[in-house]
Motif scaffolding. Structure first.
Motif, short mmCIF file in Angstrom:
data_model
loop_
_atom_site.label_atom_id
_atom_site.label_comp_id
_atom_site.label_asym_id
_atom_site.label_seq_id
_atom_site.Cartn_x
_atom_site.Cartn_y
_atom_site.Cartn_z
N ALA A 15 -47.29 -43.69 -6.80
CA ALA A 15 -47.01 -44.45 -5.58
C ALA A 15 -47.42 -43.68 -4.34
CB ALA A 15 -45.52 -44.81 -5.51
N VAL A 16 -47.11 -42.40 -4.30
CA VAL A 16 -47.46 -41.59 -3.14
C VAL A 16 -48.97 -41.43 -3.01
CG1 VAL A 16 -47.32 -39.25 -2.16
CG2 VAL A 16 -45.27 -40.36 -3.03
N VAL A 17 -49.64 -41.13 -4.12
CA VAL A 17 -51.09 -40.93 -4.09
C VAL A 17 -51.82 -42.23 -3.71
CG1 VAL A 17 -53.11 -40.41 -5.53
CG2 VAL A 17 -51.08 -38.96 -5.64
N ALA A 18 -51.41 -43.34 -4.31
CA ALA A 18 -52.10 -44.61 -4.05
C ALA A 18 -51.92 -45.04 -2.60
CB ALA A 18 -51.57 -45.69 -4.99
N TYR A 19 -50.71 -44.95 -2.08
CA TYR A 19 -50.49 -45.38 -0.70
C TYR A 19 -51.19 -44.44 0.28
CZ TYR A 19 -48.46 -47.36 3.46
OH TYR A 19 -48.32 -47.96 4.68
N THR A 20 -51.18 -43.15 -0.01
CA THR A 20 -51.88 -42.19 0.85
C THR A 20 -53.38 -42.47 0.85
OG1 THR A 20 -50.17 -40.53 0.44
CG2 THR A 20 -52.30 -39.73 1.27
N ALA A 21 -53.94 -42.74 -0.33
CA ALA A 21 -55.37 -43.07 -0.41
C ALA A 21 -55.68 -44.32 0.41
CB ALA A 21 -55.77 -43.27 -1.87
N TYR A 22 -54.83 -45.32 0.31
CA TYR A 22 -55.02 -46.55 1.08
C TYR A 22 -55.03 -46.24 2.58
CZ TYR A 22 -53.93 -50.92 3.41
OH TYR A 22 -53.94 -51.98 4.27
N LEU A 23 -54.04 -45.49 3.05
CA LEU A 23 -53.97 -45.15 4.47
C LEU A 23 -55.20 -44.38 4.93
CD1 LEU A 23 -50.26 -44.07 5.06
CD2 LEU A 23 -51.41 -46.15 5.84
N VAL A 24 -55.63 -43.41 4.16
CA VAL A 24 -56.78 -42.60 4.53
C VAL A 24 -58.03 -43.48 4.64
CG1 VAL A 24 -58.35 -40.79 3.69
CG2 VAL A 24 -55.88 -40.43 3.64
N ILE A 25 -58.22 -44.36 3.68
CA ILE A 25 -59.41 -45.23 3.69
C ILE A 25 -59.38 -46.16 4.89
CG2 ILE A 25 -60.59 -47.10 2.48
CD1 ILE A 25 -59.67 -45.68 -0.16
N VAL A 26 -58.26 -46.82 5.13
CA VAL A 26 -58.18 -47.79 6.22
C VAL A 26 -58.32 -47.10 7.58
CG1 VAL A 26 -56.66 -49.44 7.39
CG2 VAL A 26 -56.91 -49.52 4.92
N VAL A 27 -57.62 -46.00 7.77
CA VAL A 27 -57.70 -45.30 9.06
C VAL A 27 -59.11 -44.73 9.27
CG1 VAL A 27 -56.83 -43.31 10.35
CG2 VAL A 27 -55.24 -44.85 9.18
N VAL A 48 -53.70 -50.92 -5.21
CA VAL A 48 -52.58 -51.41 -6.04
C VAL A 48 -53.02 -51.48 -7.51
CG1 VAL A 48 -51.12 -53.40 -6.54
CG2 VAL A 48 -51.39 -52.63 -4.19
N GLY A 49 -54.20 -52.04 -7.74
CA GLY A 49 -54.72 -52.12 -9.11
C GLY A 49 -54.93 -50.75 -9.73
N ALA A 50 -55.48 -49.83 -8.95
CA ALA A 50 -55.69 -48.47 -9.45
C ALA A 50 -54.36 -47.78 -9.76
CB ALA A 50 -56.48 -47.65 -8.43
N ALA A 51 -53.34 -48.03 -8.96
CA ALA A 51 -52.03 -47.45 -9.22
C ALA A 51 -51.45 -47.97 -10.53
CB ALA A 51 -51.08 -47.75 -8.06
N ILE A 52 -51.61 -49.26 -10.77
CA ILE A 52 -51.12 -49.84 -12.03
C ILE A 52 -51.84 -49.21 -13.22
CG2 ILE A 52 -51.05 -51.96 -13.40
CD1 ILE A 52 -50.62 -53.45 -10.67
N VAL A 53 -53.16 -49.12 -13.13
CA VAL A 53 -53.95 -48.52 -14.21
C VAL A 53 -53.58 -47.06 -14.40
CG1 VAL A 53 -56.30 -47.89 -14.92
CG2 VAL A 53 -55.84 -50.17 -14.01
N ALA A 54 -53.43 -46.33 -13.30
CA ALA A 54 -53.08 -44.90 -13.39
C ALA A 54 -51.72 -44.71 -14.06
CB ALA A 54 -53.08 -44.27 -12.00
N SER A 55 -50.76 -45.56 -13.74
CA SER A 55 -49.44 -45.47 -14.37
C SER A 55 -49.54 -45.71 -15.88
CB SER A 55 -48.48 -46.48 -13.77
OG SER A 55 -48.19 -46.16 -12.45
N ILE A 56 -50.31 -46.72 -16.26
CA ILE A 56 -50.47 -47.03 -17.68
C ILE A 56 -51.15 -45.88 -18.41
CG2 ILE A 56 -51.68 -48.55 -19.30
CD1 ILE A 56 -51.17 -50.84 -17.22
N VAL A 57 -52.23 -45.37 -17.82
CA VAL A 57 -52.96 -44.26 -18.44
C VAL A 57 -52.08 -43.02 -18.55
CG1 VAL A 57 -54.90 -42.65 -18.10
CG2 VAL A 57 -55.24 -45.11 -17.80
N ALA A 58 -51.31 -42.73 -17.52
CA ALA A 58 -50.42 -41.56 -17.56
C ALA A 58 -49.35 -41.71 -18.64
CB ALA A 58 -49.77 -41.35 -16.20
#
Length: 142
Positions: A15-27, A48-58
């Motif tokens: 959750a932290v990595v995905a939201y941080t990545a989103y913020l960095v890209i948009v800003v 959001v999709g990458a976060a779901i996939v990352a959770s499943i893979v982890a």
């Protein structure tokens, strides 16, 4: 560390990595222009999709590393899970109310979408932290 505690750590990190990545890209795309003018929808959906996939893979990775680990939930796991979900859901409600008020006030869709995403991320973070603290320190006695 139980399987459920590992799942909480995964949710927290993802959750932290995905939201941080989103913020960095948009800003970074803003380039001096107002944030509502920045294209954000595809980035939001992809993170959001990458976060779901990352959770499943982890979680699959955890299963591969320790295939004999028990995935059975006992009463304590269920109580900790319930406490974490109840705690985290507060931010989902806050986000829904905030988005409703923002829509009624005529705010730009950018801000409405972003407050919802922020509250989803905060919900995952707060719920995960609550579970981890409960696993490490025990359930609170009411």
């Amino acid at each position: 560390m139980t399987h459920e505690e590992k799942r909480s750590w995964i949710m927290l990190v993802v959750a932290v990595v995905a939201y941080t990545a989103y913020l960095v890209i948009v800003v970074s795309r803003a380039g001096g222009r107002p944030l509502p003018d920045v294209p954000y929808a595809a980035t939001l959906l992809w993170t959001v999709g990458a976060a779901i996939v990352a959770s499943i893979v982890a979680e699959i990775g955890i299963g591969v590393v320790n295939p004999r680990a028990s995935r059975a939930k006992d009463v304590r796991d269920r109580e900790i899970g319930r406490l974490g979900e109840y705690t985290g859901q507060s931010f989902v409600i806050i986000g829904a109310v905030a988005a409703m008020l923002m829509a009624m006030a005529g705010w730009d869709r950018f801000w409405i979408a972003n407050v919802i995403y922020l509250c989803f991320a905060l919900s995952a973070v707060l719920g995960s932290i609550t579970k981890i603290v409960a696993y490490r320190g025990g359930l609170p006695q009411w």
